[in-house]
Design an enzyme around this catalytic site. Structure first.
Site, PDB file in Angstrom:
ATOM      1  CG  HIS A 119      -1.935  -0.622   1.509  1.00  0.00           C
ATOM      2  ND1 HIS A 119      -2.100  -1.990   0.694  1.00  0.00           N
ATOM      3  CD2 HIS A 119      -3.758  -0.150   1.282  1.00  0.00           C
ATOM      4  CE1 HIS A 119      -3.303  -2.776   1.422  1.00  0.00           C
ATOM      5  NE2 HIS A 119      -4.680  -1.406   1.216  1.00  0.00           N
ATOM      6  CG  ASN A 150       4.054  -4.277   2.145  1.00  0.00           C
ATOM      7  OD1 ASN A 150       3.462  -2.965   3.004  1.00  0.00           O
ATOM      8  ND2 ASN A 150       2.893  -4.824   2.107  1.00  0.00           N
ATOM      9  CG  ASP A 249      16.358  20.871  -1.023  1.00  0.00           C
ATOM     10  OD1 ASP A 249      14.956  21.188  -0.976  1.00  0.00           O
ATOM     11  OD2 ASP A 249      16.846  21.893  -0.680  1.00  0.00           O
ATOM     12  CD  GLU A 252      11.707  19.279  -4.344  1.00  0.00           C
ATOM     13  OE1 GLU A 252      10.384  19.727  -4.312  1.00  0.00           O
ATOM     14  OE2 GLU A 252      11.939  19.579  -3.890  1.00  0.00           O
ATOM     15  CG  ASP A 258       7.588  21.875  -7.204  1.00  0.00           C
ATOM     16  OD1 ASP A 258       8.337  21.729  -5.832  1.00  0.00           O
ATOM     17  OD2 ASP A 258       7.389  23.162  -7.719  1.00  0.00           O
ATOM     18  CD  GLN A 268       7.920  24.627  -1.582  1.00  0.00           C
ATOM     19  OE1 GLN A 268       8.436  24.302  -2.362  1.00  0.00           O
ATOM     20  NE2 GLN A 268       7.424  25.564  -2.269  1.00  0.00           N
ATOM     21  CD  GLU A 272      10.826  21.620  -0.803  1.00  0.00           C
ATOM     22  OE1 GLU A 272      11.374  21.277  -1.626  1.00  0.00           O
ATOM     23  OE2 GLU A 272       9.284  21.960  -0.854  1.00  0.00           O
TER      24      GLU A 272
END
Length: 281
Positions: A119, A150, A249, A252, A258, A268, A272
């Site tokens: 999930h 998991n 970061d 990303e 983003d 942010q 981040e």
């Protein structure tokens, strides 16, 4: 006659007002809440974009990648309103909301693969109603995940994320995967279901904890706790999720997404770039 008609309708009006008041006290969670902190890939419900197709469900939102057979990301809001006494439905099934003509990953697509139907939005995050819990078993909400990851590493972080609700918090979670090739109980694999489902190399998650309130994206501050993890999809990984803490970061950079894009840019930049150092249980 006018006086009679007013008497006749007053009880009805009173009942309507009472029902409205009851609904206001216990509002249904809004689907838009799931993207309150941003749409990480700018996904839209456009079949012409099969690698970034938005499915905005009442229980969560996701970007689906038709060619990988899994989501790029799933985003959901978690609060006490989503928790209740509904049991685990275990009704894994294809998602009928995918566009006509797209291959639908089946409940049996992972059978004997050595990977769990992992999930993204957890079953235990959606126990208010049976319908809510059932929605978490759609195969668009699954990824091929090493069982130890998991059932232990991710499960531990899921439990920890829910623990914040008891102390007056709400939580936003975004989770996904990237890369190709993982190691389950049967060894290394790159795809399942005759190549229709990609086995990811990495599984990631971002958890944002906020005190209960409104206008949530604007309330995220430089001191808001943000947990980000990036785990190998490997059955030999550590069961301690804290081992895999990283920055938003970094996720990303690895995914091209983003994340937290609706949060003020100055905030942010701080949250981040920071690796969480808080407790893990």
């Amino acid at each position: 006659m006018l006086q009679f008609r007013l008497r006749l309708h007053f009880p009805v009006l009173a009942c309507c007002l009472l029902l409205a008041a009851c609904k206001k006290e216990n509002p249904a969670p809004a689907p838009s809440d799931h993207l309150a902190l941003g749409n990480p890939s700018g996904a839209t419900a456009d079949p012409a974009q099969p690698t970034n197709y938005l499915l905005a469900k009442p229980q969560y939102a996701l970007s689906y990648h038709r060619d990988r057979g899994i989501a790029n990301w799933v985003s959901w809001h978690l609060s006490t309103e989503w928790r209740g006494s509904a049991g685990r439905q275990d009704n894994f099934r294809a998602d009928p909301e995918l566009p006509t003509g797209w291959y639908q990953v089946q409940a049996s697509s992972y059978t004997n693969s050595g990977f769990d139907r992992g999930h993204l939005c957890p079953s235990a995050d959606r126990t208010n109603t049976e319908a809510d819990n059932s929605a978490t078993f759609l195969m668009t909400n699954m990824m091929p995940q090493a069982p130890r990851n998991n059932q232990q590493t991710w499960a531990s972080l899921e439990d920890y994320s829910r623990s914040f609700l008891a102390s007056g918090n709400e939580v936003y979670v975004i989770a996904g995967s990237y890369g190709r090739g993982g190691t389950g109980t049967n060894g290394y694999a790159t795809t399942l279901d005759q190549g229709r489902v990609t086995v990811p190399a990495r599984c990631w998650k971002v958890v944002v904890i906020l005190p209960v309130g409104t206008n949530d994206a604007a309330r995220v501050s430089s001191s808001t706790r943000v947990i980000a993890i990036d785990t190998p999809n490997d059955n030999g990984l550590s069961t301690s999720w804290g081992t895999y803490r990283t920055t938003v970061d970094a996720i990303e950079a690895a995914t091209g997404l983003d994340l937290l894009s609706a949060v003020p840019a100055a905030v942010q930049q701080v949250i981040e770039a920071r690796v969480d150092t808080g407790p893990t249980s």
